[in-house]
Design an enzyme around this catalytic site. Structure first.
Site, PDB file in Angstrom:
ATOM      1  N   SER A  57      42.751  54.491  84.255  1.00  0.00           N
ATOM      2  CA  SER A  57      42.261  53.134  84.080  1.00  0.00           C
ATOM      3  C   SER A  57      40.853  53.044  84.633  1.00  0.00           C
ATOM      4  CB  SER A  57      43.164  52.162  84.854  1.00  0.00           C
ATOM      5  OG  SER A  57      42.590  50.868  84.895  1.00  0.00           O
ATOM      6  N   TYR A  72      46.941  49.537  92.464  1.00  0.00           N
ATOM      7  CA  TYR A  72      46.651  50.135  91.166  1.00  0.00           C
ATOM      8  C   TYR A  72      45.370  50.971  91.221  1.00  0.00           C
ATOM      9  CZ  TYR A  72      46.539  50.379  86.063  1.00  0.00           C
ATOM     10  OH  TYR A  72      46.547  50.817  84.763  1.00  0.00           O
TER      11      TYR A  72
END
Length: 148
Positions: A57, A72
């Site tokens: 990501s 995350y």
């Protein structure tokens, strides 16, 4: 299979729930590490065309990382490190190892408003289909390099 867990928008680094960070790290980074270790013996004895593609990501990019989504972001940055380590080790074996950011995708975790799943998956498939002399140890979105 999931590409990641705990997009923790309600947390910041100072107040992050360490249990959530640990769980994200376990799945998003160590899970990929374990899968790479498990498939490596088989991959080393196969014909050309061997690829490891980690679904990362932009949140894991150190150059653009902000203060949000600590669980995350930390876990995806670690996944990018896993990518670099395996790419360096496996380059002489002809195995290409890259990270791919599919972008914001309309999934259960991504929610409404993201790009269609097929568009996000296209970038992953691009890395799977690289020629044998393609890049390794890189971070890409839609076939273009992303800053680490």
């Amino acid at each position: 299979m999931r590409a990641g867990i705990h997009y923790d928008t309600g947390q910041d680094p100072a107040g992050a729930d360490v249990a959530v960070v640990r769980e994200a790290f376990e799945v998003n980074a160590l899970g990929a590490l374990r899968v790479c270790q498990a498939v490596l013996p088989l991959m080393r004895h196969r014909a050309p065309g061997r690829r490891i593609v980690n679904v990362s990501s932009g949140a894991g990019s150190l150059s653009t990382m902000g203060a949000g989504t600590p669980a995350y972001a930390i876990s995806k940055a670690a996944l990018n490190a896993v990518t670099r380590l395996f790419a360096a080790q496996l380059a002489s074996d002809g195995i290409l190892v890259n990270s791919v950011c599919p972008g914001w995708v309309a999934t259960d975790m991504g929610g409404r408003g993201g790009r269609p799943v097929a568009e996000g998956a296209a970038g992953v498939l691009w890395a799977v289909d690289l020629p044998d002399d393609g890049p390794t140890g890189g971070f890409f979105r839609d076939g273009r390099p992303v800053p680490w």
